[in-house]
Design a protein around this motif. Structure first.
Motif, short mmCIF file in Angstrom:
data_model
loop_
_atom_site.label_atom_id
_atom_site.label_comp_id
_atom_site.label_asym_id
_atom_site.label_seq_id
_atom_site.Cartn_x
_atom_site.Cartn_y
_atom_site.Cartn_z
N GLY A 212 19.80 25.50 36.33
CA GLY A 212 18.72 25.96 37.21
C GLY A 212 19.02 27.27 37.93
N THR A 213 20.27 27.75 37.85
CA THR A 213 20.61 29.00 38.53
C THR A 213 19.73 30.15 38.01
OG1 THR A 213 22.89 28.30 38.88
CG2 THR A 213 22.47 30.68 38.96
N GLY A 214 19.24 30.95 38.92
CA GLY A 214 18.35 32.05 38.55
C GLY A 214 18.97 33.42 38.79
N GLY A 215 18.16 34.43 38.58
CA GLY A 215 18.62 35.81 38.68
C GLY A 215 19.01 36.23 40.09
N ASP A 216 18.48 35.54 41.11
CA ASP A 216 18.86 35.90 42.49
C ASP A 216 20.37 35.71 42.71
OD1 ASP A 216 18.57 33.15 42.24
OD2 ASP A 216 17.27 32.90 44.00
N VAL A 217 20.90 34.57 42.20
CA VAL A 217 22.35 34.31 42.35
C VAL A 217 23.16 35.23 41.42
CG1 VAL A 217 24.15 32.59 41.93
CG2 VAL A 217 22.13 31.98 43.26
N TYR A 218 22.64 35.51 40.23
CA TYR A 218 23.35 36.43 39.33
C TYR A 218 23.46 37.82 39.95
CZ TYR A 218 24.38 33.85 35.04
OH TYR A 218 24.93 33.01 34.11
N ARG A 219 22.35 38.29 40.55
CA ARG A 219 22.39 39.65 41.15
C ARG A 219 23.37 39.69 42.32
NH1 ARG A 219 16.39 42.32 40.64
NH2 ARG A 219 15.66 41.11 38.87
N ALA A 220 23.37 38.61 43.12
CA ALA A 220 24.31 38.54 44.25
C ALA A 220 25.75 38.45 43.73
CB ALA A 220 23.97 37.34 45.13
N SER A 221 25.94 37.75 42.62
CA SER A 221 27.28 37.63 42.03
C SER A 221 27.80 39.00 41.59
CB SER A 221 27.24 36.70 40.81
OG SER A 221 26.83 35.40 41.19
N PHE A 222 26.93 39.80 41.00
CA PHE A 222 27.33 41.14 40.58
C PHE A 222 27.70 41.98 41.81
CE2 PHE A 222 26.94 42.57 36.12
CZ PHE A 222 26.79 41.32 35.54
N GLU A 223 26.83 41.95 42.80
CA GLU A 223 27.03 42.79 43.98
C GLU A 223 28.30 42.42 44.75
OE1 GLU A 223 24.14 43.37 47.62
OE2 GLU A 223 23.12 43.61 45.69
N ARG A 224 28.51 41.11 44.93
CA ARG A 224 29.60 40.65 45.81
C ARG A 224 30.94 40.53 45.09
NH1 ARG A 224 27.89 35.47 49.07
NH2 ARG A 224 30.01 35.79 49.86
N LEU A 227 31.10 43.60 40.57
CA LEU A 227 31.26 45.06 40.71
C LEU A 227 32.51 45.44 41.51
CD1 LEU A 227 27.54 46.17 41.08
CD2 LEU A 227 28.97 46.15 39.04
N PRO A 228 32.79 44.78 42.66
CA PRO A 228 34.04 45.12 43.36
C PRO A 228 35.29 44.91 42.50
CG PRO A 228 32.61 43.81 44.79
CD PRO A 228 31.95 43.85 43.45
N ILE A 229 35.30 43.83 41.70
CA ILE A 229 36.48 43.60 40.85
C ILE A 229 36.57 44.65 39.75
CG2 ILE A 229 37.49 42.00 39.15
CD1 ILE A 229 36.63 39.68 40.92
N LEU A 230 35.44 44.97 39.12
CA LEU A 230 35.46 46.00 38.08
C LEU A 230 35.91 47.35 38.66
CD1 LEU A 230 32.16 45.22 36.12
CD2 LEU A 230 34.47 45.09 35.21
N SER A 231 35.42 47.68 39.85
CA SER A 231 35.81 48.97 40.46
C SER A 231 37.30 49.00 40.76
CB SER A 231 35.04 49.18 41.76
OG SER A 231 33.67 49.23 41.49
N ALA A 232 37.83 47.87 41.24
CA ALA A 232 39.26 47.82 41.57
C ALA A 232 40.13 47.83 40.32
CB ALA A 232 39.55 46.57 42.40
N PHE A 233 39.65 47.22 39.25
CA PHE A 233 40.42 47.13 38.00
C PHE A 233 40.52 48.50 37.31
CE2 PHE A 233 40.78 46.23 33.39
CZ PHE A 233 41.96 45.49 33.38
N LYS A 234 39.50 49.34 37.53
CA LYS A 234 39.44 50.69 36.94
C LYS A 234 39.61 50.69 35.41
CE LYS A 234 40.95 53.34 40.97
NZ LYS A 234 41.04 52.23 41.94
#
Ligand SMILES: [Zn+2]
Length: 338
Positions: A212-224, A227-234
């Protein structure tokens, strides 16, 4: 934006039987999605992978057993995974598509590559076919790129956990594996405490999301988190296991993403690596209309062309939001996430 797109008749010749969900029409839908997207298409024909390339992640005995099995007429490799005589060539070209695309991108022919290929790859293990997958296309590519000193990030948004990919890089700190998936669901792995082993602790990141998880949680997952992990991993390269079975209309799974959510994820991944360093691999997705719309939306997002939100959107329940909080709590031990 120029998009490099893999095309070869072998990918549709891989025959799985009349009632199998992983069917050739999926590629027609994905190709229609690339044509609908506001991008310029540059086509290429992937080569057949050499044994040495496959041996980066697969056992040589396994590769040879697949060759013999297909040549003998094929059949079922496991309860879900079917091959025929023509599947061998399809599997070889699907496995070479990523490395071939990387070489073409390095020569500047396009900004991004999207690979509508069959069979898919992310469930394939080093010595076993599984879940419609023969060779692990994204993993073959990650190993190929890592072998020349690149740091590689893999984002897997197929609704199923990419158990094969995770296992191949579980102990490799140079390859980051991030998966968002339905849980519990096939193949059963991908719990939040699977984080990588030894020096690679923290470089496996799992989001096990309830039905039942929707795009609202996916978008928050990316933001929180993502993306921070990807940016830190470089990473030097970004590979995406782009399945479209987390869509609300998919017949095999129970998540509720819509087209605009794929546009949001595509857009979020823009600019994390340099131009010509992103390759997307088609994994699952079994509703043809959803595949077409979501592929177009993903490429729109990557091209920074806005895709408006749907007027009526599923709202995630509290269990889905709690699942995200749990991921944040676990990942805080390894990364700066809040
Ligand atoms: Zn899937």
């Amino acid at each position: 934006m120029k998009v490099l797109v893999a095309t070869h008749p072998a990918f549709t010749a891989h025959a799985t039987g009349l009632s199998h969900p992983e069917r050739p029409a999926r590629l027609t839908a994905a190709r229609a999605g690339t044509a609908d997207a506001p991008v310029d298409i540059v086509e290429f024909s992937p080569s057949e992978a050499e044994l040495e390339l496959l041996a980066g992640v697969h056992l040589v005995d396994y590769v040879q057993s697949i060759k013999r099995f297909c040549a003998a007429g094929g059949g079922q490799l496991d309860p879900d995974t079917v091959v025929g005589v023509d599947s061998w060539e399809a599997a070889l070209r699907a496995a070479a598509a990523g490395p071939d695309a990387a070489n073409l991108l390095e020569r500047g022919v396009a900004d991004v590559a999207f690979l509508p290929i069959r069979p898919p790859g992310h469930h394939a293990l080093e010595d076993r076919a599984m879940g419609f997958c023969i060779f692990n296309n994204v993993a073959v590519t990650a190993r190929f790129l890592a072998a020349s000193g690149n740091r590689v990030a893999i984002v897997d948004w197929d609704v199923h956990h990419g158990n094969g990919t995770q296992e191949m890089f579980l102990m490799d700190p140079e390859v980051l594996y991030v998966s968002l998936h339905e849980f519990p669901a096939y193949p059963g792995s991908g719990w939040v405490d699977e984080i990588g082993l030894g020096p690679a602790a923290g470089t496996t990141v799992n989001f096990p999301m309830p039905v039942g998880t929707g795009g609202d949680v996916y978008r928050a997952s990316f933001e929180r988190v993502v993306l921070p992990i990807l940016s830190a991993f470089k990473p030097d390269w970004l590979l995406v296991s782009a399945g479209y079975d987390a869509h609300d209309a998919d017949p095999l799974a129970g998540l509720s993403l819509l087209e605009s959510d794929y546009a949001a994820m595509g857009s979020a991944l823009r600019g994390l690596v340099g131009p010509g360093k992103t390759i997307l691999f088609l994994e699952g997705g079994y509703n043809l209309k959803a595949i077409q719309g979501c592929v177009a939306a993903t490429l729109s997002g990557l091209a920074a062309v806005p895709v408006p939100d749907e007027t009526s959107r599923p709202v995630s329940g509290s269990r889905s939001w709690r699942a995200l909080e749990f991921v944040v709590e676990v990942q805080q031990r390894h990364w700066q996430v809040v």
